[in-house]
Design a protein around this motif. Sequence first.
Motif, PDB file in Angstrom:
ATOM      1  N   THR B 111       0.557  -1.213   0.175  1.00  0.00           N
ATOM      2  CA  THR B 111      -0.024   0.106  -0.139  1.00  0.00           C
ATOM      3  C   THR B 111       1.339   1.128   0.294  1.00  0.00           C
ATOM      4  O   THR B 111       2.236   1.169   0.201  1.00  0.00           O
ATOM      5  N   SER B 120      -4.343  -1.618  -3.108  1.00  0.00           N
ATOM      6  CA  SER B 120      -3.923   0.351  -2.543  1.00  0.00           C
ATOM      7  C   SER B 120      -4.277   0.875  -4.720  1.00  0.00           C
ATOM      8  O   SER B 120      -4.074   0.585  -5.486  1.00  0.00           O
ATOM      9  N   ASN B 121      -5.178   1.582  -4.283  1.00  0.00           N
ATOM     10  CA  ASN B 121      -6.128   2.325  -5.430  1.00  0.00           C
ATOM     11  C   ASN B 121      -5.581   3.917  -5.503  1.00  0.00           C
ATOM     12  O   ASN B 121      -6.396   4.825  -5.730  1.00  0.00           O
ATOM     13  N   ARG B 181      -7.562  -2.401   0.527  1.00  0.00           N
ATOM     14  CA  ARG B 181      -7.845  -0.646  -0.179  1.00  0.00           C
ATOM     15  C   ARG B 181      -9.513  -0.047  -0.174  1.00  0.00           C
ATOM     16  O   ARG B 181      -8.851   1.107  -0.199  1.00  0.00           O
TER      17      ARG B 181
END
Lengths: 527, 204
Positions: B111, B120-121, B181
């Motif tokens: 992340t 992780s966006n 996320r």
Amino acid sequence: VKRLAAPSTPDYALENTGVSEVNVGAALRVRRGATETTLSYRRYQADLGVCSCLRLESADDFHAQLESRRPKGSELYRAEFEIERPSQAVVHDMALLRTRWDLPELGSLSATYSFQHDHRLEYEVVRQAVTGPQFDFRLLTHELEVALDHRPIHLTDHLHLRGAAGASAIAQRHYYSGLPLIPDYSSWGAAVYASERLVGHDFEVEAGLRYDAMIRAAHFERRDYQRLVRSGQLAAEACAGAAEDRTTCRSAFQTLSASLGGLRQLGRAWAVKAELSTASRPPNPDEQYLNGSAPTFPVVGLGKPDLRPETTYAASSTVTFQHPRLAVEASAYANLIRNYIYFAPAFDETGAPIFDVLVRGTYPRFITKAVDALFFGVDGGVTATPLPALELNLQGSMVRARNRSDDSYLVFVPADQLRGAISYRCPNEARWGMRNTFASLSGTYVARQRRYYLAADFAAPPAAYFLLGAELGAERRLGRNTVKVALTGSNLLNTRYRDYTSLLRYFADQPGWQAMLRVSLFSSSHS
Amino acid sequence: MRTTALLGSLLALPSLLGACDDGGGGDGNENEVITAVTLTLTPGGGGAAVTAVFNDPDGDGGAAPTIDPIVLAVGKTYNGVVTFENRLEAPAEDITLEVADESDEHQIFYTGTAVNGPASNRPGAPLTQAYLDQDRNGLPIGLASAFTTAAGTGQLTITLRHMPPLNNVAVKTAGASTAVRDAAGFSTLGGSSDAQVTFNVTVQ
């Protein structure tokens, strides 16, 4: 023997908070002429589950979970007896040998040797490759005490002097193994004390004095000593043998305690009591040498090796009113504490909290500091007995605490509370040979703590709450034995609440309604 | 006169209607010691491997850890392997083997601002991560990942999460990456973090 399953809050079980306890003890007393000897032994052994909801997380994740109303994964929580990791296994062994001599001229002289063994193992959630405990604390204490209660000295018909004096010696050894946290240590102490009470017709004056001396030697492996040096807690050459494989840090403490108190009876019902006292305590070894992640708190904890004893100056006064139908008691007190030993966040020069980067993320740094603290408060109670069998009771307490060094509020100070109870006790022997039959109902209101300092805490205090409790009890003789039965219910309204003075408040609610039935058997034999 | 009195034998047997006693107390969830986390990035199609180490040789407390920066080249795919060690022991203990043995209770999450991926966006981040390994339930582990690079800088946080089953129900599930996320962290994921380290990343 005691087995308790994990309790439940109104919404979910407190997973893995079961308790399994064994308590055994025996005492032997031999009396020959003016000499009496007592030998006793007691063992307490417990396995205590630690709520799965209590978890150390890095600062960001910890704060994020504070926002949620329930612990994550709580839908899987169960109220059961089984204890899994994380858990604690605790053992206390206490042995005592005491001889008392009645000396015709002097009074009663006693000599006591006692030994205590305390052992605590803490088991964390680990991978299967690890089977042992993660923390292992073992403390051995030997204590020898000689005390003399002198015969009352009758100064006049209405003026008597009673008192006692004594001396004691103590030796302790502590062994620790586990994750880096605290050192092993040895300590030796000695004390002398005396107290006298002057009893008059309608007054009493009491004075006491006690002197303590203690030497403590903390033993470090070289690597652990270096960790304290790198953390800035100790200078590189601060302790003996700093360059060797094992280093010993010594500290010595001398403390003096004194008290002066008086009681004055005003007429038949009223009495006034006042006391002035001072007492000191040396810092604990963990307050001096802690270095590591605190096992109970999501912080990095650093002790302060050069802490001085904490000294309390206390003043209190109590007024009582005693009447067959009404008893009232009210007290006020103030305690000024110099070098109050306080575990609190560390701040840098700009006043910002300090965080440490660990392999498990970023954690706030807490240090033990010596501050000046002031505690003051009032408490009191009223007990009314309108009928011999009926008792009404109201009690309240209020305490205020300030850190005078930076003029802030201290954390974990109990909020104002008020408790009312009504109890009914059967005046005479009831049916089926039952005696002392009673029933009571109580309500406790705890206000929200409005005096808090968020920078020294993680979360604002929880809301005010009200708890309802009830108890039913009776006892019955069975031959030479007495059986006592009591049924106790707590939080009967199933109130969802968190307690400001409990660590659990960061993670989960307190238990909802509970009922407990207790059966006790008392037996005695003479030969 | 001689009198011997034997006192003792106190038996208390509470039984339960609801449930009893004060809850909580005790400690939190410490895990076995890890003092070093190493990420080794080997470029596909040849070239020198890049190694970054988070090293805290004296454990919690004591000296602060040393953290290597990660510097990578643009437009490549690196094979990333992460290892965990306890260097307080001599020789160092390889915790990675225990993680691999219990891979159905462990997952490593990537992340931070430097990475876009399952947990992780962050589209457009300098690293795009994809899991390359699976446990016996077909769920990702994360000891091996592929990282594709684009120019940029940011931070990469590597978290080793231990998620043992609770009351015989698996805590490591297919939704774990998505949970991290969506919450931008671990506040909704069960288990506890055995390691969580952050590296500065530059892709140029």
